[in-house]
Motif scaffolding. Structure first.
Motif, mmCIF file in Angstrom:
data_model
loop_
_atom_site.group_PDB
_atom_site.id
_atom_site.type_symbol
_atom_site.label_atom_id
_atom_site.label_comp_id
_atom_site.label_asym_id
_atom_site.label_seq_id
_atom_site.Cartn_x
_atom_site.Cartn_y
_atom_site.Cartn_z
ATOM 1 N N ARG A 70 -3.314 8.350 -4.791
ATOM 2 C CA ARG A 70 -4.080 7.519 -5.733
ATOM 3 C C ARG A 70 -4.154 8.242 -7.059
ATOM 4 O O ARG A 70 -4.035 9.467 -7.098
ATOM 5 C CB ARG A 70 -5.511 7.301 -5.211
ATOM 6 C CG ARG A 70 -5.557 6.332 -4.044
ATOM 7 C CD ARG A 70 -6.996 6.078 -3.625
ATOM 8 N NE ARG A 70 -7.034 5.316 -2.400
ATOM 9 C CZ ARG A 70 -7.242 3.998 -2.337
ATOM 10 N NH1 ARG A 70 -7.459 3.300 -3.429
ATOM 11 N NH2 ARG A 70 -7.247 3.385 -1.174
ATOM 12 N N GLU A 108 -1.728 7.438 3.260
ATOM 13 C CA GLU A 108 -2.392 8.235 2.233
ATOM 14 C C GLU A 108 -2.237 9.718 2.553
ATOM 15 O O GLU A 108 -2.309 10.128 3.704
ATOM 16 C CB GLU A 108 -3.858 7.847 2.139
ATOM 17 C CG GLU A 108 -3.996 6.416 1.618
ATOM 18 C CD GLU A 108 -5.411 6.095 1.175
ATOM 19 O OE1 GLU A 108 -5.600 5.889 -0.029
ATOM 20 O OE2 GLU A 108 -6.292 6.049 2.040
ATOM 21 N N HIS A 234 1.297 1.860 2.234
ATOM 22 C CA HIS A 234 1.176 1.488 0.821
ATOM 23 C C HIS A 234 0.672 2.694 0.039
ATOM 24 O O HIS A 234 -0.287 3.340 0.447
ATOM 25 C CB HIS A 234 0.190 0.327 0.631
ATOM 26 C CG HIS A 234 -0.077 0.040 -0.806
ATOM 27 N ND1 HIS A 234 0.849 -0.573 -1.613
ATOM 28 C CD2 HIS A 234 -1.141 0.320 -1.605
ATOM 29 C CE1 HIS A 234 0.364 -0.670 -2.835
ATOM 30 N NE2 HIS A 234 -0.844 -0.134 -2.863
ATOM 31 N N TRP A 235 1.328 3.011 -1.068
ATOM 32 C CA TRP A 235 0.862 4.097 -1.947
ATOM 33 C C TRP A 235 0.351 3.485 -3.239
ATOM 34 O O TRP A 235 1.051 2.706 -3.890
ATOM 35 C CB TRP A 235 2.007 5.069 -2.251
ATOM 36 C CG TRP A 235 2.556 5.724 -1.024
ATOM 37 C CD1 TRP A 235 1.855 6.171 0.068
ATOM 38 C CD2 TRP A 235 3.937 5.992 -0.738
ATOM 39 N NE1 TRP A 235 2.712 6.707 1.000
ATOM 40 C CE2 TRP A 235 3.990 6.612 0.531
ATOM 41 C CE3 TRP A 235 5.131 5.798 -1.432
ATOM 42 C CZ2 TRP A 235 5.194 7.023 1.119
ATOM 43 C CZ3 TRP A 235 6.323 6.202 -0.856
ATOM 44 C CH2 TRP A 235 6.351 6.811 0.400
ATOM 45 N N HIS A 236 -0.846 3.849 -3.628
ATOM 46 C CA HIS A 236 -1.419 3.272 -4.850
ATOM 47 C C HIS A 236 -0.733 3.797 -6.102
ATOM 48 O O HIS A 236 -0.780 3.148 -7.152
ATOM 49 C CB HIS A 236 -2.926 3.518 -4.897
ATOM 50 C CG HIS A 236 -3.661 2.682 -3.893
ATOM 51 N ND1 HIS A 236 -3.815 3.068 -2.579
ATOM 52 C CD2 HIS A 236 -4.243 1.474 -3.994
ATOM 53 C CE1 HIS A 236 -4.466 2.120 -1.928
ATOM 54 N NE2 HIS A 236 -4.740 1.145 -2.756
ATOM 55 N N THR A 237 -0.156 5.005 -6.024
ATOM 56 C CA THR A 237 0.666 5.498 -7.138
ATOM 57 C C THR A 237 1.952 6.058 -6.553
ATOM 58 O O THR A 237 1.971 6.528 -5.412
ATOM 59 C CB THR A 237 -0.017 6.647 -7.911
ATOM 60 O OG1 THR A 237 -0.369 7.666 -6.972
ATOM 61 C CG2 THR A 237 -1.236 6.176 -8.636
ATOM 62 N N THR A 332 -8.001 -6.050 -2.673
ATOM 63 C CA THR A 332 -7.652 -4.963 -1.752
ATOM 64 C C THR A 332 -6.213 -5.073 -1.244
ATOM 65 O O THR A 332 -5.807 -6.098 -0.708
ATOM 66 C CB THR A 332 -8.618 -4.950 -0.549
ATOM 67 O OG1 THR A 332 -9.932 -4.709 -1.052
ATOM 68 C CG2 THR A 332 -8.248 -3.855 0.442
ATOM 69 N N HIS A 334 -3.967 -3.402 1.499
ATOM 70 C CA HIS A 334 -4.058 -2.590 2.713
ATOM 71 C C HIS A 334 -3.165 -3.245 3.771
ATOM 72 O O HIS A 334 -3.641 -3.977 4.653
ATOM 73 C CB HIS A 334 -5.535 -2.522 3.169
ATOM 74 C CG HIS A 334 -5.782 -1.532 4.258
ATOM 75 N ND1 HIS A 334 -5.963 -1.895 5.583
ATOM 76 C CD2 HIS A 334 -5.871 -0.187 4.232
ATOM 77 C CE1 HIS A 334 -6.170 -0.804 6.311
ATOM 78 N NE2 HIS A 334 -6.116 0.249 5.518
#
Ligand SMILES: O=C(O)CCC(=O)C(=O)O
Ligand SMILES: [Fe+2]
Length: 415
Positions: A70, A108, A234-237, A332, A334
């Motif tokens: 993140r 994560e 899933h990677w937020h960045t 969201t 996810h």
């Protein structure tokens, strides 16, 4: 790759791996992670100083935690080992074996640190909140049917005995003894609990929703790598990928592209419901998790009932009328619970959103009781959603039939 006993893992819900990080790698990892800790600490301090955060997380939190996937991006070429740890065969290879996946990607990537003052024990919990997912037993039955969809790790860079687990609790409800103990004192040992005693470079891998406990947050130096693996990652960045070595970069880019593609199959599942095509629905779910059984369909259908509600809220409700959790639910992302956020919602029209929600609403209704409550060991607040049981009327066939009748089994017809 280190050898692992998958049968034991499935049975007990956790495995301890001794010496999974070679000693020469341990020093490199400590240095890389410490650089990242220093940078994050500087950011937290600065944010608190200018009033952008209520407190300096490093000083206030019982478990200050870096989250490398993140924002803000803390790394550079020098700290690539902290990321590449997640590609090591004893981590990624073992995770793939335990998940029975060919090539499982990390989710994560985090690091748990000690607090600056003693905070004592946390509460026993399962990292599980049914309103955002499904009832505990729907989740457990899918694990029993097909194995876990997600595995989680603690890999300490310094000796660490903080974590306790209850063997076998990942696929069953709490026992009366566990509930009595947690109701009496949620911060003390629960009967049957096992303390993990990990040396630097050991690891523990476990299946949520196992009952577990952060037993003591003291000032003893803690730098414990924490995170998981799942097909639906899933990677937020993804800025960090550029700083990896070429091989690792290619691998992560491939995983990222593959993960993004799964949203198409989430969309296909929802379009199959719009078309009232249960074969197409089963097929789309099977791409998301090949070989899933009936229990897996029930679990995913419950998750998709939340997705449908969010898409309906996005298109058909006045923004000002949404509660904070409803507004959050629209955003969201996810994928493990089949949530792809606004990008998925944008693929549907308001008319489609309305029909979708009408088809899923009977699922949402049957998952709720008349009064709200909260059981020991669960996170979040009181809710009307069932914590443990799936009503027996909620079968895939009953739900498909409800597309005509508007009701599941003998349940109430919805208006
Ligand atoms: O500190 C640990 O090892 C456990 C942490 C944990 O359970 C959590 O943060 O949810
Ligand atoms: Fe937890």
């Amino acid at each position: 790759m280190i050898r692992v006993d998958r049968d034991r893992f499935l049975e007990e819900g956790y495995l301890i791996l001794r010496g999974m990080i070679p000693p020469r790698d341990l020093e490199i990892l400590r240095r890389s992670y410490e650089t990242l800790v220093d940078r994050q600490r500087g950011i937290w301090k600065e944010e608190a100083a200018r009033g952008a955060a209520p407190a300096d997380v490093w000083r206030a939190s019982a478990q200050p935690r870096l989250n490398l996937t993140r924002p803000p991006y803390l790394g550079d070429r020098e700290t690539a080992p902290a990321f590449e740890f997640w590609l090591h065969e004893n981590v990624q290879g073992v995770s793939s074996v335990l998940l029975a996946e060919d090539d499982a990607p990390p989710t994560e990537m985090m690091l748990m640190c000690n607090p600056v003052r003693d905070h004592g024990p946390a509460r026993w919990h399962r990292d599980f909140y049914p309103p955002l997912n499904c009832p505990l037993l729907a989740y457990a039955e899918d694990i029993l049917e097909c194995g876990p969809r997600y595995v989680q790790w603690n890999v300490p860079l310094y000796d660490d005995s903080v974590l306790w687990v209850i063997p076998g609790s990942h696929v069953r409800r709490n026992t009366p003894e566990e509930n009595a103990s947690m109701s009496r004192d949620p911060r003390s040992p629960v009967p049957g609990g096992v303390q993990t005693h990990l040396r630097a470079g050991d690891g523990v891998v476990y299946i949520l929703p196992i009952l577990h406990w952060g037993s003591n947050y003291t000032t003893k130096r803690r730098r414990t790598i924490h995170g998981g693996f799942a097909r639906l990652t899933h990677w937020h960045t993804i800025g960090w990928i550029e700083d990896l070595s070429p091989g690792a970069r290619d691998t992560c880019l491939r995983w990222n592209a593959r993960a993004a593609g799964y949203m198409n199959h989430g969309e296909a599942a929802l379009r199959a419901v719009l078309a009232a095509d249960d074969d197409a629905y089963r097929h789309a779910l099977d791409v998301l998790h090949p070989g899933r059984g009936e229990k897996g369909v029930v679990k995913s259908t419950i998750c998709l009932s939340k997705t449908a509600r969010h898409i309906y809220n996005q298109h058909c409700r006045d923004e000002a009328s949404l509660t904070a959790p409803e507004a959050q639910g629209i955003e969201t992302v996810h994928p493990m619970t089949l949530q792809w956020g606004r990008p998925l919602g944008d693929r549907f029209t308001p008319e489609e959103a309305e029909v979708l929600w009408a088809r899923f609403k009977p699922v949402d209704e049957i998952m709720q009781s008349d009064d709200s409550r909260l059981l020991p060991g669960f996170q979040g607040g009181e809710t009307r959603y069932h914590f443990e049981e799936v009503p027996s009327a909620l079968t895939p066939d009953n739900w498909y039939a409800s597309w005509d009748t508007g009701r599941i089994g003998n349940g109430r017809a919805h208006s």
